[in-house]
Scaffold this motif. Structure first.
Motif, short mmCIF file in Angstrom:
data_model
loop_
_atom_site.label_atom_id
_atom_site.label_comp_id
_atom_site.label_asym_id
_atom_site.label_seq_id
_atom_site.Cartn_x
_atom_site.Cartn_y
_atom_site.Cartn_z
N LEU A 128 17.30 -25.55 -26.00
CA LEU A 128 18.56 -24.95 -26.45
C LEU A 128 18.37 -24.03 -27.65
CD1 LEU A 128 21.01 -28.00 -26.17
CD2 LEU A 128 21.05 -25.91 -24.79
N TYR A 129 17.44 -24.39 -28.54
CA TYR A 129 17.26 -23.63 -29.78
C TYR A 129 15.85 -23.03 -29.78
CZ TYR A 129 21.43 -26.20 -31.13
OH TYR A 129 22.70 -26.72 -31.17
N VAL A 130 15.74 -21.86 -29.18
CA VAL A 130 14.42 -21.24 -29.01
C VAL A 130 13.85 -20.75 -30.34
CG1 VAL A 130 14.83 -20.59 -26.62
CG2 VAL A 130 15.52 -19.03 -28.46
N ASP A 131 14.70 -20.61 -31.36
CA ASP A 131 14.21 -20.14 -32.66
C ASP A 131 13.91 -21.30 -33.60
OD1 ASP A 131 16.84 -20.86 -32.87
OD2 ASP A 131 17.39 -19.26 -34.27
N SER A 132 13.82 -22.51 -33.06
CA SER A 132 13.41 -23.67 -33.85
C SER A 132 12.53 -24.56 -32.97
CB SER A 132 14.62 -24.46 -34.35
OG SER A 132 15.29 -25.08 -33.28
N LYS A 133 11.76 -25.42 -33.60
CA LYS A 133 10.88 -26.31 -32.85
C LYS A 133 11.00 -27.73 -33.40
CE LYS A 133 9.19 -23.23 -30.10
NZ LYS A 133 9.55 -23.25 -28.66
N SER A 134 11.11 -28.68 -32.50
CA SER A 134 11.18 -30.09 -32.87
C SER A 134 10.03 -30.84 -32.21
CB SER A 134 12.51 -30.71 -32.42
OG SER A 134 13.61 -30.11 -33.05
N ILE A 135 9.54 -31.86 -32.89
CA ILE A 135 8.52 -32.73 -32.31
C ILE A 135 8.94 -34.18 -32.50
CG2 ILE A 135 6.69 -31.06 -32.77
CD1 ILE A 135 5.72 -32.91 -35.03
N PHE A 136 8.32 -35.06 -31.73
CA PHE A 136 8.58 -36.49 -31.82
C PHE A 136 7.32 -37.18 -32.33
CE2 PHE A 136 7.92 -40.53 -29.40
CZ PHE A 136 8.81 -41.31 -30.13
N VAL A 208 0.52 -40.20 -30.37
CA VAL A 208 1.26 -40.32 -31.63
C VAL A 208 2.34 -39.25 -31.76
CG1 VAL A 208 1.04 -40.21 -34.16
CG2 VAL A 208 -0.67 -41.44 -32.80
N THR A 209 2.09 -38.06 -31.24
CA THR A 209 3.06 -36.97 -31.38
C THR A 209 3.36 -36.33 -30.03
OG1 THR A 209 1.30 -35.36 -31.83
CG2 THR A 209 2.32 -36.44 -33.73
N TYR A 210 4.55 -35.71 -29.95
CA TYR A 210 4.97 -35.02 -28.72
C TYR A 210 5.94 -33.90 -29.09
CZ TYR A 210 7.36 -34.09 -24.33
OH TYR A 210 7.89 -33.46 -23.23
N PRO A 211 5.83 -32.70 -28.54
CA PRO A 211 4.76 -32.23 -27.66
C PRO A 211 3.53 -31.73 -28.43
CG PRO A 211 6.42 -30.54 -27.89
CD PRO A 211 6.91 -31.72 -28.67
N THR A 212 3.61 -31.75 -29.76
CA THR A 212 2.47 -31.33 -30.58
C THR A 212 2.52 -32.11 -31.89
OG1 THR A 212 1.29 -29.41 -31.47
CG2 THR A 212 3.68 -29.41 -31.70
N GLN A 219 1.77 -24.11 -37.55
CA GLN A 219 1.08 -22.87 -37.20
C GLN A 219 1.89 -21.99 -36.26
OE1 GLN A 219 -2.55 -24.48 -35.60
NE2 GLN A 219 -3.56 -24.63 -37.60
N LEU A 220 2.96 -22.55 -35.68
CA LEU A 220 3.77 -21.79 -34.75
C LEU A 220 4.53 -20.68 -35.46
CD1 LEU A 220 5.33 -24.63 -32.55
CD2 LEU A 220 3.51 -23.05 -31.90
#
Length: 222
Positions: A128-136, A208-212, A219-220
């Protein structure tokens, strides 16, 4: 068990952040300048553990476990988090990590349901938010053993009360680097250093992390 202390609800934390964003915009000359500045930030959300250890598994204080089964309760948490996450992502949040973790087997079993739903929420947010990135971040996937210098696994460094927290004015252990837990719930600095290293670079343990991981998230170019 007496109240642990005053908590600031996630919704109020986000409202406070919106106030800070407005102040930053005023300092920098506008919301566009504030957004460019905040694009450099990483937002870390630790969520889930207290909802279970201090609520779901406290039937003498809360009726949550009598109202919801583990699947239903996980969905309630995800639905509420989703609302707040969308608000946060609309308020100049560009890099975000959502962390869920605990160290008790029974707690881990029910939190595994929550974790899977949280991963799906991360996927939805990134779509939904292509200008932000979330990880788990899943700290339950981290295994700390004696090969890392730890010797005490089942006891805490400090004497604890029935609520798992240290007894006030008690004397903690002197060899805390050999303990995984400082009190009944929180890792020692030595354990947290290992956790932080794996969360930053999870190459040796991709679960431990997803997707990175945080290293590659930073670095993105967003």
């Amino acid at each position: 068990m007496p109240p642990i202390g005053t908590n600031i609800a996630l919704g109020l934390q986000i409202e406070n952040h919106k106030t800070i964003v407005a102040q930053i915009a005023n300092e920098l000359g506008g919301f566009q300048q504030a957004a460019q500045y905040l694009n450099k930030c990483l937002y870390y959300v630790y969520i889930g553990t207290n909802n279970y250890s201090l609520n779901y598994f406290q039937p003498e204080l809360y009726n949550t476990s009598g109202t919801y089964n583990p699947e239903e309760y996980a969905q309630v948490l995800i639905d509420e988090l989703s609302i707040y996450l969308h608000v946060a992502l609309q308020t100049s949040v560009r890099a975000n990590s959502a962390n869920n973790g605990s160290c008790v087997e029974e707690l881990n079993d029910v939190e595994a349901i929550f974790s899977e739903k949280l991963k799906s929420l991360v996927d939805q947010s990134n779509t939904l938010y292509v200008d932000s990135k979330s990880i788990f971040i899943n700290t339950t996937a981290i295994r700390i053993d004696g090969s890392l210098g730890f010797r005490v696994f089942a006891s805490s460094c400090c004497p604890i009360k029935s609520d798992g927290f240290c007894i006030r004015d008690s004397i903690p252990c002197t060899n805390r680097n050999e303990y995984i837990f400082y009190d009944g719930m929180h890792p020692t600095l030595a354990a947290n250093n290992i956790i932080a290293s794996l969360v930053y670079d999870s190459t040796s343990n991709p679960e431990v992390t997803y997707p990175t991981d945080i290293k590659r998230l930073a670095q993105l170019v967003i």
